[in-house]
Design an enzyme around this catalytic site. Sequence first.
Site, mmCIF file in Angstrom:
data_model
loop_
_atom_site.group_PDB
_atom_site.id
_atom_site.type_symbol
_atom_site.label_atom_id
_atom_site.label_comp_id
_atom_site.label_asym_id
_atom_site.label_seq_id
_atom_site.Cartn_x
_atom_site.Cartn_y
_atom_site.Cartn_z
ATOM 1 N N HIS A 25 0.721 -1.051 0.143
ATOM 2 C CA HIS A 25 -0.192 0.126 0.167
ATOM 3 C C HIS A 25 0.925 1.259 -0.050
ATOM 4 O O HIS A 25 1.909 1.226 0.505
ATOM 5 C CB HIS A 25 -0.744 0.129 1.268
ATOM 6 N N GLU A 65 2.208 -1.055 4.401
ATOM 7 C CA GLU A 65 1.737 0.430 4.009
ATOM 8 C C GLU A 65 3.108 1.266 3.912
ATOM 9 O O GLU A 65 4.033 1.165 4.986
ATOM 10 C CB GLU A 65 0.901 1.009 5.075
ATOM 11 N N HIS A 104 -2.267 -2.741 -3.627
ATOM 12 C CA HIS A 104 -3.649 -2.679 -3.126
ATOM 13 C C HIS A 104 -4.508 -2.431 -4.621
ATOM 14 O O HIS A 104 -5.538 -2.950 -4.689
ATOM 15 C CB HIS A 104 -3.776 -1.366 -2.359
ATOM 16 N N ASP A 156 -3.369 2.877 -5.041
ATOM 17 C CA ASP A 156 -1.946 2.864 -4.388
ATOM 18 C C ASP A 156 -1.489 1.276 -4.451
ATOM 19 O O ASP A 156 -2.229 0.305 -4.565
ATOM 20 C CB ASP A 156 -2.240 3.107 -2.744
#
Length: 167
Positions: free
Chosen positions: A10, A92, A131, A141
Site C-alpha cells: 500500500h 503500508e 492494493h 495505491d
Amino acid sequence: MYDPELIVIHGISLPPGEFGGHEIEQLFTNCLDWDRHPYFNEIRGLEVSSHLLIPRDGELVQFVPFTQRAWHAGASGFRDRSCCNDFSIGIELEGEDETPYDDRQYAALLGTLQALLAAYPTLSVRRIAAHSDIAPGRKTDPGPAFDWLRLYDGLSDALPTSGNRRN
Ligand SMILES: [Zn+2]
C-alpha cells in the site's frame, strides 16, 4: 491464526501528500483526532489497520502480528478468492501515488519481504500484489510512483536460485 498467502503493498499519507507526521500511526491505533484536518473529517470513523508501516525514513512500525488478521484490504479479490484481509499481510509505505518512494523504504521493504518469504512457505514472489491489483477501480495505491521492477530485481538478487551472477 492463519498462514498468510498474499502480501499487499500500500501507499498512504495523512493528510494526503504530507509526510513525516504521526497521523498514520494514530489512524491504525484508533487515536486519530478527526477534527484536526478537513480530510480527517472526511474519513471520520474509519477503522483500519495494517501489519506494517514503513515511513519515509525506512523504519519499521508493526501494528498487528503477521499471523493475525488486519483491516487493510477492504473489498478485494486475489485470483479466485475475495476478502483478502482473511489471508494477507498488509504493508503500508508512507507515500503518495505520484511521488517517488524513498530509497530507505525500498531497502526496508526488500528486507521485510525476504524475511517473510523465508518464514512462510505459503508466500512467494508471485503472491505480492498492489492494493490497486486486488481492489481495481476502488484503490490506486501504491501508484505509478512505486517501482515494481526495482523490487523484483532486489528480490531475485537475494534469492539463492537466481541464476548465474558472478558478482
Ligand atoms: Zn491501500
